[in-house]
Write a protein that holds these residues in place. Sequence first.
Motif, PDB file in Angstrom:
ATOM      1  N   MET A  21       0.945  -1.315   0.108  1.00 33.39           N
ATOM      2  CA  MET A  21       0.077  -0.087  -0.012  1.00 33.39           C
ATOM      3  C   MET A  21       0.904   1.265   0.008  1.00 33.39           C
ATOM      4  O   MET A  21       2.010   1.430   0.667  1.00 33.39           O
ATOM      5  N   ASP A  22       0.332   2.052  -0.693  1.00 30.85           N
ATOM      6  CA  ASP A  22       1.254   3.653  -0.588  1.00 30.85           C
ATOM      7  C   ASP A  22       1.393   4.302   0.661  1.00 30.85           C
ATOM      8  O   ASP A  22       0.219   4.172   1.272  1.00 30.85           O
ATOM      9  N   ARG A  23       2.369   4.835   0.869  1.00 30.76           N
ATOM     10  CA  ARG A  23       2.123   5.556   2.181  1.00 30.76           C
ATOM     11  C   ARG A  23       1.156   6.632   2.101  1.00 30.76           C
ATOM     12  O   ARG A  23       0.645   7.261   3.240  1.00 30.76           O
ATOM     13  N   ASP A  38       7.958   8.977   2.505  1.00 32.47           N
ATOM     14  CA  ASP A  38       8.637   8.282   3.381  1.00 32.47           C
ATOM     15  C   ASP A  38       7.726   8.414   4.791  1.00 32.47           C
ATOM     16  O   ASP A  38       6.819   8.988   4.729  1.00 32.47           O
ATOM     17  N   THR A  39       8.401   7.587   5.824  1.00 30.78           N
ATOM     18  CA  THR A  39       7.748   7.729   6.971  1.00 30.78           C
ATOM     19  C   THR A  39       7.776   9.225   7.839  1.00 30.78           C
ATOM     20  O   THR A  39       6.654   9.389   8.356  1.00 30.78           O
ATOM     21  N   ARG A  40       8.814   9.911   7.334  1.00 30.51           N
ATOM     22  CA  ARG A  40       8.648  11.161   8.292  1.00 30.51           C
ATOM     23  C   ARG A  40       7.718  12.216   7.568  1.00 30.51           C
ATOM     24  O   ARG A  40       6.894  12.911   8.257  1.00 30.51           O
ATOM     25  N   GLU A  49       4.330  14.399   9.289  1.00 32.40           N
ATOM     26  CA  GLU A  49       4.319  15.483   8.872  1.00 32.40           C
ATOM     27  C   GLU A  49       2.835  15.787   8.228  1.00 32.40           C
ATOM     28  O   GLU A  49       2.369  16.740   8.827  1.00 32.40           O
ATOM     29  N   ALA A  50       2.520  14.869   7.379  1.00 40.00           N
ATOM     30  CA  ALA A  50       1.093  15.374   6.804  1.00 40.00           C
ATOM     31  C   ALA A  50       0.079  14.896   7.758  1.00 40.00           C
ATOM     32  O   ALA A  50      -0.849  15.951   7.894  1.00 40.00           O
ATOM     33  N   LEU A  51       0.087  14.138   8.764  1.00 35.82           N
ATOM     34  CA  LEU A  51      -0.553  13.764   9.823  1.00 35.82           C
ATOM     35  C   LEU A  51      -0.890  14.865  10.887  1.00 35.82           C
ATOM     36  O   LEU A  51      -1.876  15.172  11.164  1.00 35.82           O
ATOM     37  N   SER A  52       0.356  15.191  11.204  1.00 41.34           N
ATOM     38  CA  SER A  52       0.380  16.346  12.182  1.00 41.34           C
ATOM     39  C   SER A  52      -0.167  17.523  11.710  1.00 41.34           C
ATOM     40  O   SER A  52      -1.115  18.237  12.313  1.00 41.34           O
ATOM     41  N   ALA A  53      -0.044  17.927  10.508  1.00 46.09           N
ATOM     42  CA  ALA A  53      -0.745  19.173  10.021  1.00 46.09           C
ATOM     43  C   ALA A  53      -2.121  19.126   9.809  1.00 46.09           C
ATOM     44  O   ALA A  53      -2.988  19.877  10.194  1.00 46.09           O
ATOM     45  N   LYS A  54      -2.461  17.924   9.098  1.00 44.40           N
ATOM     46  CA  LYS A  54      -4.087  17.687   8.976  1.00 44.40           C
ATOM     47  C   LYS A  54      -4.698  17.594  10.481  1.00 44.40           C
ATOM     48  O   LYS A  54      -5.877  18.185  10.667  1.00 44.40           O
TER      49      LYS A  54
END
Length: 135
Positions: A1-3, A76-78, A82-87
């Motif tokens: 699955m894509d990140r 990547d995992t980072r 980052e995407a989750l923290s912003a959203k």
Amino acid sequence: MDRTVIAYVIYLVVSIGLTVWVARTLSRNGRVFLADVLHGNEKLADAVNHLLVVGFYLVNLGFVALYLSDDDTVTDTRGVFEALSAKLGVVLLVLGVMHLANVYVLNRIRRRGVMEREQNPPVPPQGWTAPAAQA
């Protein structure tokens, strides 16, 4: 699955979970407040409470759905974090603003009810006194 898909799934699970938790908390604790505002009318308090919860769900879940898409691809995992923290940060801010707006409106309604209750005399008049005759 894509990140990116993994980030979307985590975002949806956490956002929906937070929305449900906040709505249940507001519903449970707001019921007592509404009963006071509505002068002890429990049925009306339950109905208004339910309508407020439905509106809360519609607005917040609609926002969560609209805010899901992202133009950037997570590589990547980072990037996932980052995407989750912003959203999730934005979702938490929207939930907080909605909560404060609900409390503000309910407080205004409660204050109006308290003012109306204070305008009525505590006991009805018991008699009438004629004006004194002028000499």
